[in-house]
Design an enzyme around this catalytic site. Structure first.
Site, PDB file in Angstrom:
ATOM      1  N   GLY A 134      -1.733  -5.262   8.635  1.00 59.58           N
ATOM      2  CA  GLY A 134      -2.978  -5.315   7.862  1.00 59.58           C
ATOM      3  C   GLY A 134      -2.824  -6.146   6.602  1.00 59.58           C
TER       4      GLY A 134
ATOM      5  N   ARG B 160       7.036 -33.382  11.169  1.00 62.13           N
ATOM      6  CA  ARG B 160       6.197 -32.664  12.144  1.00 62.13           C
ATOM      7  C   ARG B 160       5.739 -31.307  11.597  1.00 62.13           C
ATOM      8  NH1 ARG B 160      11.376 -31.493  13.620  1.00 62.13           N
ATOM      9  NH2 ARG B 160      11.836 -29.504  14.642  1.00 62.13           N
ATOM     10  N   HIS B 161       6.578 -30.702  10.799  1.00 65.49           N
ATOM     11  CA  HIS B 161       6.184 -29.402  10.236  1.00 65.49           C
ATOM     12  C   HIS B 161       5.150 -29.588   9.123  1.00 65.49           C
ATOM     13  CE1 HIS B 161       8.899 -27.373  12.775  1.00 65.49           C
ATOM     14  NE2 HIS B 161       9.988 -27.829  12.206  1.00 65.49           N
TER      15      HIS B 161
ATOM     16  N   THR C 260       2.805  -1.170   8.755  1.00 62.62           N
ATOM     17  CA  THR C 260       3.207  -2.065   9.842  1.00 62.62           C
ATOM     18  C   THR C 260       3.472  -3.489   9.372  1.00 62.62           C
ATOM     19  OG1 THR C 260       0.905  -2.664  10.218  1.00 62.62           O
ATOM     20  CG2 THR C 260       1.769  -0.799  11.502  1.00 62.62           C
ATOM     21  N   GLY C 261       2.938  -3.846   8.226  1.00 59.72           N
ATOM     22  CA  GLY C 261       2.971  -5.234   7.753  1.00 59.72           C
ATOM     23  C   GLY C 261       1.814  -6.049   8.302  1.00 59.72           C
TER      24      GLY C 261
ATOM     25  N   CYS D 209       3.245  -3.009   3.985  1.00 58.32           N
ATOM     26  CA  CYS D 209       2.402  -1.851   4.303  1.00 58.32           C
ATOM     27  C   CYS D 209       3.112  -1.087   5.417  1.00 58.32           C
ATOM     28  CB  CYS D 209       0.973  -2.265   4.655  1.00 58.32           C
ATOM     29  SG  CYS D 209       0.754  -3.166   6.199  1.00 58.32           S
TER      30      CYS D 209
ATOM     31  N   ASP E 135       0.861  -1.178   0.000  1.00 55.20           N
ATOM     32  CA  ASP E 135       0.000   0.000   0.000  1.00 55.20           C
ATOM     33  C   ASP E 135       0.901   1.233   0.000  1.00 55.20           C
ATOM     34  OD1 ASP E 135       0.868   0.393   2.605  1.00 55.20           O
ATOM     35  OD2 ASP E 135      -1.127   0.387   3.511  1.00 55.20           O
ATOM     36  N   HIS E 136       0.299   2.398   0.187  1.00 54.19           N
ATOM     37  CA  HIS E 136       1.075   3.645   0.157  1.00 54.19           C
ATOM     38  C   HIS E 136       2.171   3.668   1.215  1.00 54.19           C
ATOM     39  CE1 HIS E 136      -2.403   3.954   2.774  1.00 54.19           C
ATOM     40  NE2 HIS E 136      -1.765   4.847   3.485  1.00 54.19           N
TER      41      HIS E 136
ATOM     42  N   HIS F 219      10.018 -23.875   9.135  1.00 59.26           N
ATOM     43  CA  HIS F 219       8.972 -24.513   9.939  1.00 59.26           C
ATOM     44  C   HIS F 219       7.585 -24.395   9.327  1.00 59.26           C
ATOM     45  CE1 HIS F 219      11.321 -24.492  14.007  1.00 59.26           C
ATOM     46  NE2 HIS F 219      12.130 -24.642  12.968  1.00 59.26           N
TER      47      HIS F 219
END
Ligand code: RB5
Length: 142
Positions: free
Chosen positions: A69, A132-133, A66-67, A64, A7-8, A97
């Site tokens: 959203g 397991r992963h 904060t990353g 974005c 985004d912006h 993982h």
């Protein structure tokens, strides 16, 4: 092929990521946005995530402010495992993982130097293929 979406808030950093991918000779598809004008991150998250989910792209990078959203929106797309990473350890661990297929970062959280290191680790670290992963990833998809 790498799907890109921002985004912006992430636009300027995404230009750095694109330059870096070009220097590495890696191909990408840019799903926008295309300027620092205010836009809605879910639109770009879903475009890029759709390309990864369909197999058109192998992996994706989302940015974005904060990353947060953009990763929440991408993770609504079936088959997407978008990991929000602001450190090198998490970027490596989520590939090994979680077999994360999208990396999300916040341009207001970290600088471009660290972001490019995280991009490299994310792109270069293979999935562990540990039983397991695989089991846990399958449980996410159920
Ligand atoms: C946009 O101002 C900002 O809310 C967005 O980039 C992101 O941080 C949302 O999670």
């Amino acid at each position: 092929m790498i799907a890109l979406g921002c985004d912006h808030g992430g636009f300027a950093m995404m230009q750095e990521v694109k330059k870096h991918l070009e220097q590495r000779g890696l191909e990408y598809m840019d799903f926008g946005c295309s300027s620092e004008e205010s836009v809605d991150y879910p639109e770009y998250a879903k475009l890029a995530a759709g390309a990864v989910a369909s197999g058109e792209c192998d992996k994706g990078i989302l940015i974005c402010g904060t990353g947060i959203g953009i990763s929440i929106a991408a993770n609504k797309v079936k088959g997407i495992r978008a990991a929000l990473c602001h450190d090198c350890f998490s970027a490596q661990a989520t590939r090994e993982h979680n077999d994360a297929n999208m990396l999300a970062m916040g341009a207001r959280v970290i600088g471009p130097g660290l972001a490019l290191r995280i991009v490299d680790i994310f792109l270069d670290t293979p999935f562990s293929n540990d039983e397991r992963h695989i089991r846990r990833i399958d449980m996410i998809e159920e």
